[in-house]
Design an enzyme around this catalytic site. Structure first.
Site, short mmCIF file in Angstrom:
data_model
loop_
_atom_site.label_atom_id
_atom_site.label_comp_id
_atom_site.label_asym_id
_atom_site.label_seq_id
_atom_site.Cartn_x
_atom_site.Cartn_y
_atom_site.Cartn_z
N LYS A 30 3.13 11.37 6.80
CA LYS A 30 2.29 11.18 7.98
C LYS A 30 2.83 11.89 9.22
CE LYS A 30 -0.11 7.10 6.28
NZ LYS A 30 -1.33 7.82 5.88
N PHE B 140 0.87 -1.18 0.00
CA PHE B 140 0.00 0.00 0.00
C PHE B 140 0.91 1.23 0.00
CE2 PHE B 140 -2.32 3.57 1.69
CZ PHE B 140 -3.48 3.52 0.94
N ASP C 72 9.64 2.77 1.60
CA ASP C 72 8.45 3.55 1.95
C ASP C 72 8.25 3.46 3.46
OD1 ASP C 72 5.93 4.53 2.52
OD2 ASP C 72 4.97 3.63 0.77
#
Length: 405
Positions: A260, A146, A231
């Site tokens: 984030k 994801f 990531d």
């Protein structure tokens, strides 16, 4: 406490359903304020936050140091665009580069933008540095990934909910099983410019790869002249008990993708960090963002980097994560059939004969704990790193009651 006779939550939920495209299926909770690890809804009910905005709130809600930085910057300057340089920009880029051990930083806004940036940089590096033939660059990715929801990113997703009906899909990606070093190695050819991986797969259910996998990826990328892109948008910045999830196995990728928590739960901030021989392939006009690296974002992110530079939050995550692990592993065979924990990040597989992950999260919410389900009977816990031992015990106790029926 409930402040009036009529509950406001049902009406607020109905209004949201009426006026919003249904691209999410949120729990029927309507939050109005928050502090630290706690949320309060419109009816005055408090909830322990065990999601932390998918790791965007690693430092809790309204961390005073981050809020102070935001307030101070709001009174001075919020946006210039990258047409000019502002007085927060260099400090942010330098301090984040130092935290990452890299030469350069390219700031963006969202995690998906960081991933798109990484893809573009890797392709350009492949053509200009490695010598891949024009239009032939390939990136190896993993099943269950994801990385976001842009059209390019969903082109190499194996989640049909994220991918279906959004074609035609972008070519240039080879998907291999996550954790399978032999398959990854076999997929690399003369046109491969990068391997793009999550060191721990978050959306898949906090899936930790086999020991030795990440070092093996690092080795094969070095041997085959391929960039290793990590990531760390969810896994990085203290979540796993280290600054980066790669740190647990002593692995240093060629490129970090961050987001984030970098915005402190206040503003969207993302970044790509790499050395000059990689990020240096970009020239003016070839990539950018009006809001990327804006003064408000940089002011907050500088304080995030400084919080991480103390090591306090990494230590908290590691120590409290062991307490969380002990509590959750005690529920194996008592409603849980799988537990994966790294720092304050846990994936829990509930016995599907008991309930779905959605039902478990609804029952937890009724008991004042907020978590999020993913993929059937799996739920994730990712509390803010400011959570206390007592609050961890509370979350485990409420989960115990939910599983007991």
């Amino acid at each position: 406490m409930i402040v009036d006779d009529k509950l406001r939550t049902p009406g607020a939920v109905r209004d949201a359903e009426r006026w919003t495209a249904h691209n999410y299926h949120p729990l029927p909770v309507v939050i109005s304020s928050a502090e630290g690890a706690w949320l309060t809804d419109v009816d005055g009910r408090r909830y322990l936050d065990c999601l932390a905005g998918y790791s965007a709130l690693n430092f809790g809600h309204r961390h005073p140091q981050l809020i102070a930085a935001a307030h101070a910057q709001l009174d001075r300057l919020t946006l210039t665009s990258r047409a000019f340089i502002h007085d927060q920009f260099a400090d942010f880029c330098r301090e984040l580069a130092e935290l990452c051990g890299k030469d350069l930083v390219l700031p963006m806004n969202t995690g998906a933008e960081a991933v798109e940036t990484g893809i573009k940089v890797a392709r350009k590096w492949g053509y200009q540095v490695k010598g891949v033939a024009a239009g032939q660059a390939n990136i190896v990715v993993a099943e269950g990934n994801f990385h976001g929801r842009t059209t390019t990113i969903v082109s190499f997703s194996t989640d049909e909910d994220a991918r279906a009906d959004f074609g035609p899909y972008t070519p240039g990606f080879t998907v291999v099983p996550y954790g399978d070093l032999d398959a990854l190695t076999a997929a690399i050819n003369e046109n491969t410019v990068a391997v793009l991986l999550e060191p721990i797969q978050g959306e898949q259910g906090v899936v930790v790869p086999p020991e030795g996998y990440l070092p093996g990826v690092r080795q094969v990328c070095t041997e085959r002249n391929v960039l290793f892109i990590a990531d760390e948008i969810q896994s990085g910045l203290g979540r796993t008990g280290a600054t980066f999830a790669c740190d647990h196995e002593g692995v240093v990728p060629d490129m970090y993708l961050l987001g984030k928590a970098l915005g402190g739960g206040i503003v969207p901030v993302s970044a790509v960090a790499a050395n000059a021989d990689v990020l240096g392939v970009l020239k003016p006009g070839q990539h950018g963002s009006t809001f990327g690296g804006n003064p408000l974002a940089c002011a907050v992110a500088i304080e995030v980097v400084r919080l991480l530079a103390t090591g306090e939050f990494q230590r908290r995550s590691a120590e409290l994560g062991e307490r969380l692990r002990a509590g959750l592993e005690g529920l194996l065979g008592k409603g849980l059939v799988g537990v994966r924990v790294r720092g304050l990040w846990a994936g829990l597989d509930i016995d599907p004969a008991l309930m779905s992950g959605r039902e478990a999260c609804e029952r937890l919410a009724a008991r004042g704990v907020l978590a999020k389900d993913t993929h059937g009977s799996t739920i994730r816990l990712a509390p803010p790193l400011v959570i206390t031992e007592e609050e961890i015990d509370l979350a485990v106790a409420q989960l115990t009651e939910v599983l007991a029926g």
